[in-house]
Design an enzyme around this catalytic site. Structure first.
Site, PDB file in Angstrom:
ATOM      1  N   ASP A  30      17.322   8.759  58.250  1.00 28.24           N
ATOM      2  CA  ASP A  30      17.337   9.191  59.306  1.00 28.24           C
ATOM      3  C   ASP A  30      15.420   7.396  60.247  1.00 28.24           C
ATOM      4  O   ASP A  30      15.481   7.292  59.471  1.00 28.24           O
ATOM      5  CB  ASP A  30      16.357  10.133  59.599  1.00 28.24           C
TER       6      ASP A  30
ATOM      7  N   ASN B 233      16.857  22.139  60.771  1.00 31.42           N
ATOM      8  CA  ASN B 233      16.783  23.092  61.777  1.00 31.42           C
ATOM      9  C   ASN B 233      17.260  24.029  62.365  1.00 31.42           C
ATOM     10  O   ASN B 233      18.433  23.172  62.493  1.00 31.42           O
ATOM     11  CB  ASN B 233      14.839  22.747  62.589  1.00 31.42           C
TER      12      ASN B 233
ATOM     13  N   GLY C 261      12.032  22.588  65.934  1.00 32.55           N
ATOM     14  CA  GLY C 261      12.083  22.012  66.384  1.00 32.55           C
ATOM     15  C   GLY C 261      13.258  20.800  66.590  1.00 32.55           C
ATOM     16  O   GLY C 261      13.871  19.546  65.909  1.00 32.55           O
ATOM     17  N   GLN C 262      14.651  21.424  66.046  1.00 33.33           N
ATOM     18  CA  GLN C 262      16.052  20.594  66.798  1.00 33.33           C
ATOM     19  C   GLN C 262      16.326  20.533  66.653  1.00 33.33           C
ATOM     20  O   GLN C 262      15.965  20.889  68.923  1.00 33.33           O
ATOM     21  CB  GLN C 262      17.117  21.856  65.829  1.00 33.33           C
ATOM     22  N   SER C 263      15.679  19.400  67.465  1.00 29.56           N
ATOM     23  CA  SER C 263      16.713  18.133  68.157  1.00 29.56           C
ATOM     24  C   SER C 263      18.146  17.768  68.776  1.00 29.56           C
ATOM     25  O   SER C 263      18.265  17.379  69.504  1.00 29.56           O
ATOM     26  CB  SER C 263      15.094  16.747  68.537  1.00 29.56           C
TER      27      SER C 263
ATOM     28  N   HIS D  15      22.768  19.009  60.492  1.00 29.00           N
ATOM     29  CA  HIS D  15      22.687  17.926  59.828  1.00 29.00           C
ATOM     30  C   HIS D  15      21.121  18.277  58.557  1.00 29.00           C
ATOM     31  O   HIS D  15      20.724  19.425  59.145  1.00 29.00           O
ATOM     32  CB  HIS D  15      21.278  17.414  60.012  1.00 29.00           C
TER      33      HIS D  15
ATOM     34  N   HIS E 199      18.473  17.185  56.796  1.00 32.68           N
ATOM     35  CA  HIS E 199      17.177  16.656  56.208  1.00 32.68           C
ATOM     36  C   HIS E 199      17.275  16.733  54.481  1.00 32.68           C
ATOM     37  O   HIS E 199      16.612  17.776  54.008  1.00 32.68           O
ATOM     38  CB  HIS E 199      15.433  16.747  56.973  1.00 32.68           C
TER      39      HIS E 199
HETATM   40  P1  5GP Z   1      16.524  17.787  63.844  1.00 32.57           P
HETATM   41  O1  5GP Z   1      15.158  17.237  64.832  1.00 32.57           O
HETATM   42  O2  5GP Z   1      17.122  17.996  64.940  1.00 32.57           O
HETATM   43  O3  5GP Z   1      15.953  18.231  62.995  1.00 32.57           O
HETATM   44  O4  5GP Z   1      16.411  15.794  63.891  1.00 32.57           O
HETATM   45  C1  5GP Z   1      17.220  15.185  64.347  1.00 32.57           C
HETATM   46  C2  5GP Z   1      16.789  13.610  63.522  1.00 32.57           C
HETATM   47  O5  5GP Z   1      17.586  12.948  63.826  1.00 32.57           O
HETATM   48  C3  5GP Z   1      15.016  13.826  63.562  1.00 32.57           C
HETATM   49  O6  5GP Z   1      14.842  12.915  62.953  1.00 32.57           O
HETATM   50  C4  5GP Z   1      15.407  11.566  63.950  1.00 32.57           C
HETATM   51  O7  5GP Z   1      14.398  10.844  63.757  1.00 32.57           O
HETATM   52  C5  5GP Z   1      16.639  11.360  64.344  1.00 32.57           C
HETATM   53  N1  5GP Z   1      17.862  10.952  65.065  1.00 32.57           N
HETATM   54  C6  5GP Z   1      17.244  10.950  65.946  1.00 32.57           C
HETATM   55  N2  5GP Z   1      18.065   9.740  66.149  1.00 32.57           N
HETATM   56  C7  5GP Z   1      18.555   8.948  65.828  1.00 32.57           C
HETATM   57  C8  5GP Z   1      19.962   8.327  66.120  1.00 32.57           C
HETATM   58  O8  5GP Z   1      20.021   7.631  67.716  1.00 32.57           O
HETATM   59  N3  5GP Z   1      20.028   7.820  64.617  1.00 32.57           N
HETATM   60  C9  5GP Z   1      19.218   8.186  63.388  1.00 32.57           C
HETATM   61  N4  5GP Z   1      20.145   7.195  62.389  1.00 32.57           N
HETATM   62  N5  5GP Z   1      18.867   9.680  63.076  1.00 32.57           N
HETATM   63  C10 5GP Z   1      18.262   9.712  64.335  1.00 32.57           C
END
Ligand code: 5GP
Ligand code: ZN
Length: 112
Positions: A31, A85, A91-93, A98, A100
């Site tokens: 990450d 998430n 908080g899923q972005s 995926h 974590h």
């Molecule tokens: P979410 O918020 O969807 O649960 O987690 C998405 C994760 O992807 C976040 O922890 C963020 O730091 C990570 N992330 C976002 N863009 C990138 C990227 O371009 N490369 C990597 N390795 N991680 C990313």
């Protein structure tokens, strides 16, 4: 492969990432905003939106868990937290499922 999906692009090698583990079905990478000394994102190579979408395919869900197990075994992790998430509201972005996988520091429960 879903167009306009960041993690599909990472799996394809079109966006660079730091590979931590891979197998036939799964890819794991660091990450870019780590929340612990170990912070891997473990994804299926195939596109699923979130864990609810993944859960429609039991064998795919099992293979993702096997990938998490493989990564943990490779790193010698016995204590780790796994977070999925689901939905922007929590908080899923990135909408490619995926896990974590977090380790290497004390973690309270329940999480803040
Ligand atoms: P979410 O918020 O969807 O649960 O987690 C998405 C994760 O992807 C976040 O922890 C963020 O730091 C990570 N992330 C976002 N863009 C990138 C990227 O371009 N490369 C990597 N390795 N991680 C990313
Ligand atoms: Zn995707």
């Amino acid at each position: 492969m879903s167009s306009d999906c960041l993690f599909c692009a990472i799996v394809a090698g079109d966006v660079p990432s730091t590979k931590l583990y891979d197998d036939e079905f799964t890819y794991a990478f660091a990450d870019t905003n780590p929340q612990a000394p170990v912070h891997a994102l473990v994804v299926p190579r195939e596109h699923f939106t979130d864990i609810a979408d993944l859960g429609r395919d039991g064998s795919a869900a099992g293979r993702l868990l096997a990938g998490i197990r493989g990564f943990a075994a490779q790193e010698g992790l016995t204590d780790f937290r796994t977070v999925f998430n689901t939905g922007a509201g929590v908080g899923q972005s990135v909408f490619h499922v995926h896990a974590h996988v977090l380790a290497g520091r004390p973690m309270g429960w329940p999480p803040g």
